[in-house]
Scaffold this active site. Structure first.
Site, mmCIF file in Angstrom:
data_model
loop_
_atom_site.group_PDB
_atom_site.id
_atom_site.type_symbol
_atom_site.label_atom_id
_atom_site.label_comp_id
_atom_site.label_asym_id
_atom_site.label_seq_id
_atom_site.Cartn_x
_atom_site.Cartn_y
_atom_site.Cartn_z
ATOM 1 N N TYR A 133 -1.091 0.252 10.098
ATOM 2 C CA TYR A 133 -1.289 -0.798 8.858
ATOM 3 C C TYR A 133 0.041 -0.315 8.515
ATOM 4 O O TYR A 133 0.932 -0.701 7.374
ATOM 5 C CB TYR A 133 -2.359 0.098 8.311
ATOM 6 C CG TYR A 133 -3.069 -0.714 7.399
ATOM 7 C CD1 TYR A 133 -3.747 -1.925 7.017
ATOM 8 C CD2 TYR A 133 -2.644 0.796 6.212
ATOM 9 C CE1 TYR A 133 -3.436 -2.192 5.566
ATOM 10 C CE2 TYR A 133 -3.122 -0.015 5.053
ATOM 11 C CZ TYR A 133 -3.066 -1.265 4.571
ATOM 12 O OH TYR A 133 -3.676 -1.238 2.744
ATOM 13 N N SER A 138 0.614 -1.350 0.163
ATOM 14 C CA SER A 138 -0.161 -0.284 0.083
ATOM 15 C C SER A 138 0.516 1.153 0.305
ATOM 16 O O SER A 138 1.725 1.136 0.588
ATOM 17 C CB SER A 138 -0.845 0.164 0.797
ATOM 18 O OG SER A 138 -1.684 1.093 1.452
HETATM 19 N N1 LIG Z 1 -9.035 -0.107 -0.774
HETATM 20 C C1 LIG Z 1 -8.355 0.054 -0.738
HETATM 21 O O1 LIG Z 1 -7.441 1.247 -1.097
HETATM 22 C C2 LIG Z 1 -6.446 -0.514 -0.683
HETATM 23 C C3 LIG Z 1 -5.158 0.218 -0.402
HETATM 24 C C4 LIG Z 1 -3.882 0.641 -0.834
HETATM 25 C C5 LIG Z 1 -4.093 -0.815 -0.626
HETATM 26 N N2 LIG Z 1 -4.671 -2.078 -0.275
HETATM 27 C C6 LIG Z 1 -4.125 -3.292 0.352
HETATM 28 O O2 LIG Z 1 -5.273 -4.312 -1.092
HETATM 29 C C7 LIG Z 1 -5.780 -5.369 -1.221
HETATM 30 C C8 LIG Z 1 -7.328 -6.082 -1.113
HETATM 31 O O3 LIG Z 1 -7.593 -5.326 -0.068
HETATM 32 P P1 LIG Z 1 -9.019 -4.849 -0.564
HETATM 33 O O4 LIG Z 1 -9.152 -2.820 -0.834
HETATM 34 O O5 LIG Z 1 -9.216 -5.460 -1.864
HETATM 35 O O6 LIG Z 1 -9.816 -5.033 0.337
HETATM 36 P P2 LIG Z 1 -11.210 -6.142 0.242
HETATM 37 O O7 LIG Z 1 -11.916 -5.705 -0.268
HETATM 38 O O8 LIG Z 1 -11.510 -6.099 2.100
HETATM 39 O O9 LIG Z 1 -10.385 -7.333 0.756
HETATM 40 C C9 LIG Z 1 -9.232 -7.677 2.148
HETATM 41 C C10 LIG Z 1 -10.017 -9.308 1.820
HETATM 42 O O10 LIG Z 1 -8.593 -9.619 2.987
HETATM 43 C C11 LIG Z 1 -9.313 -10.882 3.003
HETATM 44 N N3 LIG Z 1 -9.086 -11.183 4.656
HETATM 45 C C12 LIG Z 1 -9.112 -10.376 5.951
HETATM 46 N N4 LIG Z 1 -7.764 -11.152 6.655
HETATM 47 C C13 LIG Z 1 -7.762 -12.526 6.323
HETATM 48 C C14 LIG Z 1 -7.868 -13.617 6.955
HETATM 49 N N5 LIG Z 1 -6.649 -13.660 8.459
HETATM 50 N N6 LIG Z 1 -7.791 -14.690 6.441
HETATM 51 C C15 LIG Z 1 -8.649 -14.298 4.807
HETATM 52 N N7 LIG Z 1 -8.929 -13.202 4.117
HETATM 53 C C16 LIG Z 1 -9.074 -12.634 5.393
HETATM 54 C C17 LIG Z 1 -11.359 -10.169 3.761
HETATM 55 O O11 LIG Z 1 -11.698 -11.601 3.536
HETATM 56 P P3 LIG Z 1 -13.239 -11.375 4.174
HETATM 57 O O12 LIG Z 1 -13.695 -11.116 3.307
HETATM 58 O O13 LIG Z 1 -13.728 -12.667 4.595
HETATM 59 O O14 LIG Z 1 -13.582 -10.582 5.058
HETATM 60 C C18 LIG Z 1 -11.024 -9.648 2.606
HETATM 61 O O15 LIG Z 1 -11.779 -10.619 1.473
HETATM 62 C C19 LIG Z 1 -5.272 -5.453 0.974
HETATM 63 O O16 LIG Z 1 -4.058 -6.141 1.613
HETATM 64 C C20 LIG Z 1 -5.072 -3.915 1.088
HETATM 65 O O17 LIG Z 1 -4.671 -3.764 2.272
HETATM 66 C C21 LIG Z 1 -6.274 -1.483 -0.091
#
Ligand SMILES: NC(=O)c1ccc[n+]([C@@H]2O[C@H](COP(=O)([O-])OP(=O)(O)OC[C@H]3O[C@@H](n4cnc5c(N)ncnc54)[C@H](OP(=O)(O)O)[C@@H]3O)[C@@H](O)[C@H]2O)c1
Ligand SMILES: Cc1cc2nc3c(=O)[nH]c(=O)nc-3n(C[C@H](O)[C@H](O)[C@H](O)COP(=O)(O)OP(=O)(O)OC[C@H]3O[C@@H](n4cnc5c(N)ncnc54)[C@H](O)[C@@H]3O)c2cc1C
Lengths: 245, 433
Positions: free
Chosen positions: A151, A138
Site C-alpha cells: 500500500y 497517505s
Molecule cells: N482511513 C485512513 O486511515 C486513511 C489514511 C490515509 C489515507 N487514506 C486514503 O483516503 C482515501 C479514502 O479512504 P477512506 O478512509 O475514506 O476509506 P473508505 O471509506 O473505505 O473509502 C474507500 C473507498 O474507495 C472505494 N473503492 C475502492 N476500490 C474502488 C474501485 N475499484 N472502484 C470504485 N471505488 C472503489 C470504496 O468503495 P466501496 O464503498 O464501494 O467499497 C470506498 O468507498 C483512500 O485513498 C485511502 O487510501 C485513508
C-alpha cells in the site's frame, strides 16, 4: 458555486468533504462503484443544499472506462473546478507478500488507475488554465515499512506523481493538492485497533477544505503527522531496518 | 479511545463495539450466546444503552438525510442522524422538531427507542406521536416497514422499545412550522409546590417546564422557576442574528468535593435569585431555551469518576400530598440534587408498549453516587411511586428492581415476542430476571 467531481465518492473522507461542498451550494458529480451507496449520498447531498448532484457507478480502477466517464461528467456537469480523487483500498499486506496478483491489484487501484485519471484530467485542466486537483495519498507513502509497504509503495508513487504534476501544472495556473491523512476512523480502518492518533473523517475533511482554499500543496492531516513523518524519515536506514514498524 | 458509556457514567461496563458504516450493512455475525444492542449517542442515564459482555452497534455513521419534503415538513433520515444535525438543516427553512428532549445531542434512533418527551408533552405528546414510518432490521435479515397503519404491532413494540426489537434503520417524521429560531419566554418564580401546580394549570403556552430547588425545605419546599414559552411570532424575524456562544467545557473529572451540600446550596441560591422579579418575559434563542445544559460540554463529568444517578418518575397529578412527601424525602435525605426538573404531562396516550409518559406530574433529579446510601434512597422513592400509581423512566434508570419494573410496565410480557432473539441490554436482563 463550484462544479466538483468526486472520484470515489463513497469514501468516508470524500463524503464528509462532499457535505461541506453541498452546504455551500456547489454542483457535484459523484463517481463510485456501489449504486446503492451512491443513491444514499445523492439524496443526502441534495437535501444539504447542493445545487445539483449527479452520479454514475463503475469500477473506477478499470482504466478503459475513464475517458468515457469523464465525457459523461463534462456533458452533465460541465468542466469541474475541483476534482477530488479519493478511492483506495488497504489490502492485507501479508496476503500481498505471498501473492503477486493481489499486490498488482493494489497497485492498479491505488496507483495506476489514479495515474490514468490524472493524465486525462491534467491535460483538460491545463488547457483551461485553472482549477484544483485534490488527491488522497497517505502518510504511509512517506517511508516503506514492513507492515504495509505494498500500500505504501502505491501511495508513495502517487505522492511523487502528484508532486511532479503540481510542478508541471503550476505554470498553467492549476493547483494540485496532495493530501496525506494519518489514521482516520473510516471503513478502511474498521479492523484496526483504535488509538489516540485516530481522527474522524469530518476532521480530515475540514482540513482539506481549508487547504484547498489556501491553495496549499501538501497537506498532512491532522497537522502533527508532518512532524511524526519527519522524525520517521530522519531515522537512519541501518537503525530503521531493525525496527518493527 | 472508543469508550461506550451511558451519560451518567455508571455502571462502567465492558462490551465490544461494531461500527455500522452504511444503513445497507448487514448486522455483524455474533458468537453463540452473544447479543447485540444499538447505541446512539449514549445520552441515556443508565443501562438501556449498555450491553455488558455483549456487543453494541454504533449507529453514529448512519447519518444520511434520505428525504425532505420542504413544503410539508416531512423528513426521513437514517437513525444515527442527531437532533443537532436535523435542527441545523430545518431551522433556516422554517421548521422545528415536533418534540425534543433537553439535549440536542441524541440520535433519531434513541429518540424513538425511548419514545422521548419534551417541554410540550401537554400539547404534543411524545416523539412517537409524530413518526410517520420507520424501517426495522432484524438479526435474521428480515425488514419491517412500520407505521401506525402498517405492522402496527411492531410499531408499538419498537417505539419506546429500548432498542430490543432490532435495528431502526431510518425514521420518517413530521416537523412543525416556525417563523424564526426564537422563543417568547415567560419565567415565573414560585415559592412552593402548590404555586407550581396553579401555574401549570393556568399555563397557556406550548412549552412549559419548571426548575426545582431540590435543597429547599419547610415552607419553601418545592420552590423554583416556572419557564414557559412559544415559538416567536413573525414580527421578530428581522434584525435577529444567530448567537454564537462559546462553549464552556468541563475537560476533566471534578474532584468529588465540588458537589458537596454547600456548593449545591450556593448554586441553587444563585440560580433562584438570578432574577429578582416575580415574572419576567423576554425573547430567547432556541438553544439556551431547549438545551441549557448543552452549553457546558461534558457536564456529566462534574459528578466525578463514580458517576451519578438520575431519577425520573411520573405520578398521578391529583395527589399533591404524595408529591410533597417525595420532595420532603429527597430534601431531608441530604443527598442534594444538583438539578431538579418538574413538569405536568398532558392527557395524551403514549403509543409504545413500554413508553414512559402518561398523564400526571413528572419529576427528574440527579443524585451523586454515594453508593448504598443513594441506592436505598432511590429504592424508597420507587416504593412511594409504586404505591401511588406512578412509574419510573427506564431511560434514566440503572437500579430499579425487576419487581418494580414489572409492576410499572405490566405490558413487558407482551413485549417478549417482539424482542429480537439476538438483541439484549443490561437493563433488560436486570429487570426481567
Ligand atoms: N482511513 C485512513 O486511515 C486513511 C489514511 C490515509 C489515507 N487514506 C486514503 O483516503 C482515501 C479514502 O479512504 P477512506 O478512509 O475514506 O476509506 P473508505 O471509506 O473505505 O473509502 C474507500 C473507498 O474507495 C472505494 N473503492 C475502492 N476500490 C474502488 C474501485 N475499484 N472502484 C470504485 N471505488 C472503489 C470504496 O468503495 P466501496 O464503498 O464501494 O467499497 C470506498 O468507498 C483512500 O485513498 C485511502 O487510501 C485513508
Ligand atoms: C441533558 C439531557 C437531557 C435529557 N432530557 C430528556 C427529556 O427532556 N426527555 C426525555 O425523554 N429524555 C431526555 N433525556 C434522555 C435522552 O433523550 C434519551 O436517553 C435518548 O434516548 C438518548 O438518545 P441516544 O441517541 O443518546 O441513544 P442511547 O442513549 O445511545 O440509546 C438509547 C436507547 O435507544 C436505542 N437505540 C439507539 N439507536 C437505535 C437504533 N438505530 N435502533 C434501535 N434502537 C436504538 C438503544 O439501544 C437504547 O435502548 C435527556 C438526556 C440528557 C443527557
Amino acid at each position: 458555486m463550484k462544479k466538483i467531481l468526486i472520484i470515489g465518492a463513497t469514501s468516508a473522507i470524500a463524503r464528509e468533504l462532499a457535505k461541506r461542498f453541498a452546504g455551500r451550494g456547489d454542483k457535484l458529480f459523484l463517481l463510485g462503484r456501489d449504486e446503492g451507496k451512491l443513491q444514499i449520498i445523492h439524496a443526502d447531498l441534495q437535501i444539504r443544499g447542493a445545487a445539483k448532484v449527479v452520479y454514475a457507478a463503475a469500477d473506477l480502477a478499470n482504466t478503459e472506462k475513464h475517458a468515457g466517464l469523464l465525457q459523461q461528467v463534462y456533458k452533465t456537469l460541465g468542466e469541474p473546478d475541483v476534482v477530488l480523487l479519493a478511492y483506495g483500498t488497504l489490502g492485507e499486506q501479508a496476503q500481498g507478500e505471498q501473492d503477486y496478483t493481489m499486490a498488482q491489484q493494489e497497485f492498479q487501484t491505488n496507483f495506476l488507475s489514479p495515474v490514468s485519471w490524472l493524465t486525462l484530467l491534467a491535460n483538460d485542466f491545463a488547457r483551461r488554465g485553472s482549477g484544483s486537483i485534490v488527491v488522497l495519498s497517505s502518510v504511509a507513502g512517506d517511508r516503506g515499512r514492513q507492515s504495509n509497504y505494498i500500500y505504501g509503495a502505491a501511495k508513495g508513487g502517487l505522492s511523487i506523481f502528484t508532486q511532479g504534476l503540481r510542478n508541471r501544472l503550476y505554470h498553467s495556473g492549476v493547483h494540485v493538492l496532495t493530501v496525506k491523512p494519518g489514521f482516520t476512523d473510516t471503513p478502511m480502518t474498521a479492523d484496526m485497533k483504535k488509538n489516540f492518533l485516530f481522527v474522524s473523517p469530518a476532521k480530515v475533511a475540514r482540513d482539506i477544505e481549508q487547504a484547498l482554499e489556501k491553495r496549499q500543496t501538501i497537506l498532512y492531516t491532522p497537522w502533527f503527522w508532518r512532524f511524526i513523518m519527519l522524525v520517521i524519515k530522519l531515522i537512519p536506514e541501518w537503525l530503521f531496518i531493525k525496527l518493527k514498524l | 479511545m472508543l469508550a461506550y458509556q451511558s451519560w451518567n457514567r455508571y455502571p462502567s461496563v465492558r462490551q465490544k463495539a461494531d461500527i455500522l458504516h452504511w444503513a445497507t450493512d448487514v448486522l455483524p455475525d455474533i458468537q453463540q450466546g452473544e447479543t447485540l444492542l444499538p447505541y446512539g449517542l449514549g445520552r441515556s442515564y443508565g443501562d438501556v444503552c449498555l450491553n455488558q459482555g455483549g456487543r453494541i452497534l454504533d449507529t453514529q455513521n448512519l447519518n444520511h438525510f434520505l428525504h425532505f419534503d420542504r413544503a410539508k415538513g416531512i423528513l426521513r433520515c437514517e437513525s444515527g442522524v442527531t437532533l443537532a444535525q436535523i435542527l441545523s438543516l430545518i431551522i433556516p427553512v422554517g421548521w422545528f422538531l415536533p418534540v425534543t428532549p433537553g439535549t440536542q445531542f441524541i440520535t433519531l434512533g434513541g429518540a424513538v427507542a425511548n419514545d422521548v418527551h419534551g417541554k410540550n408533552h401537554h400539547c404534543a405528546g411524545n416523539f412517537g406521536h409524530h413518526i410517520r414510518q420507520f424501517e426495522l432490521l432484524r438479526s435474521d435479515g428480515s425488514v419491517y416497514l412500520c407505521s401506525p397503519q402498517q405492522n402496527p404491532e411492531w410499531f408499538r413494540a419498537t417505539v419506546g422499545g429500548l432498542g430490543l426489537t432490532g435495528l431502526i434503520r431510518w425514521v420518517e417524521f413530521q416537523l412543525i412550522p416556525i417563523n424564526n429560531p426564537l422563543i417568547e419566554v415567560e419565567t415565573v418564580k414560585f415559592a412552593n409546590i402548590d404555586e407550581f401546580f396553579s401555574l401549570s394549570k393556568a399555563s397557556a403556552f406550548d412549552y412549559s417546564v419548571a426548575w426545582l430547588d431540590g435543597m429547599a425545605k419547610g415552607k419553601s419546599l418545592g420552590r423554583g422557576l416556572f419557564m414557559q414559552g412559544n415559538h416567536a411570532a413573525p414580527q421578530w424575524n428581522h434584525g435577529y442574528c444567530m448567537k454564537n456562544t462559546r462553549k464552556l467545557s468541563i475537560p476533566i473529572d471534578f474532584p468529588g468535593f465540588t458537589l458537596n451540600k454547600l456548593s449545591i446550596k450556593l448554586f441553587n441560591t444563585l440560580y433562584y435569585h438570578k432574577q429578582i422579579k416575580k415574572v419576567s418575559t423576554g425573547l430567547a434563542h432556541y438553544l439556551p431555551f431547549f438545551y441549557p445544559l448543552d452549553g457546558v460540554e461534558n457536564w456529566n463529568r462534574i459528578y466525578g469518576a463514580k458517576g451519578f444517578f438520575q431519577y425520573q418518575c411520573v405520578l398521578p397529578y391529583d395527589n399533591p400530598a404524595v408529591i410533597k412527601e417525595m420532595l420532603k424525602t429527597i430534601a431531608n435525605s441530604g443527598q442534594a440534587s444538583f438539578l431538579g426538573v418538574m413538569k405536568v404531562f398532558g392527557d395524551i396516550q403514549s403509543l409504545g408498549l413500554l413508553s414512559f409518559p402518561r398523564k400526571g406530574f413528572t419529576l427528574a433529579l440527579d443524585f451523586r453516587n454515594h453508593g448504598e446510601k443513594t441506592l436505598r434512597l432511590l429504592e424508597a422513592l420507587d416504593v412511594m411511586v409504586s404505591a401511588n400509581g406512578g412509574v419510573v423512566y427506564p431511560a434514566k434508570d440503572t437500579r430499579m428492581s425487576a419487581q418494580h419494573f414489572q409492576q410499572f410496565y405490566p405490558n413487558w410480557e407482551d413485549m417478549l415476542k417482539f424482542i429480537d432473539p439476538h438483541f439484549s441490554s443490561g437493563f433488560w436482563r436486570r429487570v426481567t430476571k
